[in-house]
Design a protein around this motif. Structure first.
Motif, mmCIF file in Angstrom:
data_model
loop_
_atom_site.group_PDB
_atom_site.id
_atom_site.type_symbol
_atom_site.label_atom_id
_atom_site.label_comp_id
_atom_site.label_asym_id
_atom_site.label_seq_id
_atom_site.Cartn_x
_atom_site.Cartn_y
_atom_site.Cartn_z
ATOM 1 N N ILE A 57 0.842 -1.205 0.000
ATOM 2 C CA ILE A 57 0.000 0.000 0.000
ATOM 3 C C ILE A 57 0.873 1.251 0.000
ATOM 4 C CG2 ILE A 57 -1.542 1.417 1.436
ATOM 5 C CD1 ILE A 57 -2.945 -1.195 2.275
ATOM 6 N N LEU A 61 1.289 4.215 -2.827
ATOM 7 C CA LEU A 61 0.995 5.624 -2.533
ATOM 8 C C LEU A 61 2.152 6.546 -2.896
ATOM 9 C CD1 LEU A 61 -0.842 5.164 0.874
ATOM 10 C CD2 LEU A 61 -1.850 6.013 -1.260
ATOM 11 N N TRP A 101 -6.838 1.959 3.536
ATOM 12 C CA TRP A 101 -6.199 3.267 3.493
ATOM 13 C C TRP A 101 -7.270 4.330 3.660
ATOM 14 C CZ3 TRP A 101 -2.143 6.089 4.073
ATOM 15 C CH2 TRP A 101 -2.069 7.359 3.524
ATOM 16 N N VAL A 108 -2.958 4.232 7.440
ATOM 17 C CA VAL A 108 -3.225 2.837 7.116
ATOM 18 C C VAL A 108 -4.175 2.328 8.195
ATOM 19 C CG1 VAL A 108 -2.196 0.537 6.954
ATOM 20 C CG2 VAL A 108 -0.995 2.513 5.986
ATOM 21 N N VAL A 148 1.596 7.041 8.015
ATOM 22 C CA VAL A 148 2.437 6.334 7.057
ATOM 23 C C VAL A 148 3.827 5.999 7.592
ATOM 24 C CG1 VAL A 148 1.192 7.095 5.012
ATOM 25 C CG2 VAL A 148 3.031 8.527 5.925
#
Length: 188
Positions: A57, A61, A101, A108, A148
């Motif tokens: 993920i 991003l 997300w 997250v 993050v």
């Protein structure tokens, strides 16, 4: 049925750790915010997949033009957490998990649910069901939202914890126990 949600929106600490010796370890996802501390048991494979999917993920991003969520490419050194688990009182054993997300908070999101009756052997006499005040069976879940940088550090630590198990036999590829190993090589 009432669902008890253990929610952590900006946790002070979120880690995977273990108790026990390699080959006999129990994995825990542990989250703390202030004095609230929750530990849930997980399988080694669940821990490994969670770390892998979080990194996927975050890596996705980063590719968004301009990296608007400030996703770090590596683990920020100030977020590395190598401390042992805090006092563990298992809340539940993890069954289903989901990962997501939240772009509104740049976090997250992990959701973990206990193993349900149909996910384990019904002959198990050690049944740790929780009941509501009225005597009906209640359920619970863990909801964790982490920024993050924390997510990147979480994934790194989890990979290290998973990899710290028993060494692998270079010949057969199976784990080598501390008390020995009988290698069964494939016939050539």
């Amino acid at each position: 049925m009432h669902t008890r949600v253990h929610e952590f929106s900006w946790p002070d600490r979120v880690v995977v750790g273990t108790i026990g010796l390699p080959g006999e370890r129990t994995f825990y996802l542990q989250v703390r915010a202030g004095k609230q501390l929750v530990s849930i048991a997980m399988e080694k494979q669940q821990s490994a997949q969670l770390a892998e999917k979080i990194d996927e993920i975050l890596d996705q991003l980063i590719t968004v033009q301009g990296n608007p969520f400030s996703v770090p490419t590596g683990t920020p050194p100030e977020l590395v957490d190598n401390d042992p688990l805090e006092a563990v009182q298992e809340q539940f054993r993890t069954g289903t998990m989901s990962l997501g997300w939240d772009p509104t908070t740049a976090q997250v999101v992990i959701e973990a649910y206990p193993i349900t009756d149909d996910e384990f052997d019904s002959d198990d006499d050690d049944n740790d069901e929780s009941f509501d005040e009225d005597g009906t069976k209640g359920s619970e879940m863990l909801l964790v939202r982490m920024p993050v940088g924390t997510a990147r550090a979480f994934a790194m630590r989890t990979r290290e914890i998973v990899g710290a198990g028993r060494p692998t036999c270079p010949l057969c590829g199976y784990p080598v126990d501390a008390d020995g190993h009988i290698c069964t090589l494939p016939e050539v």
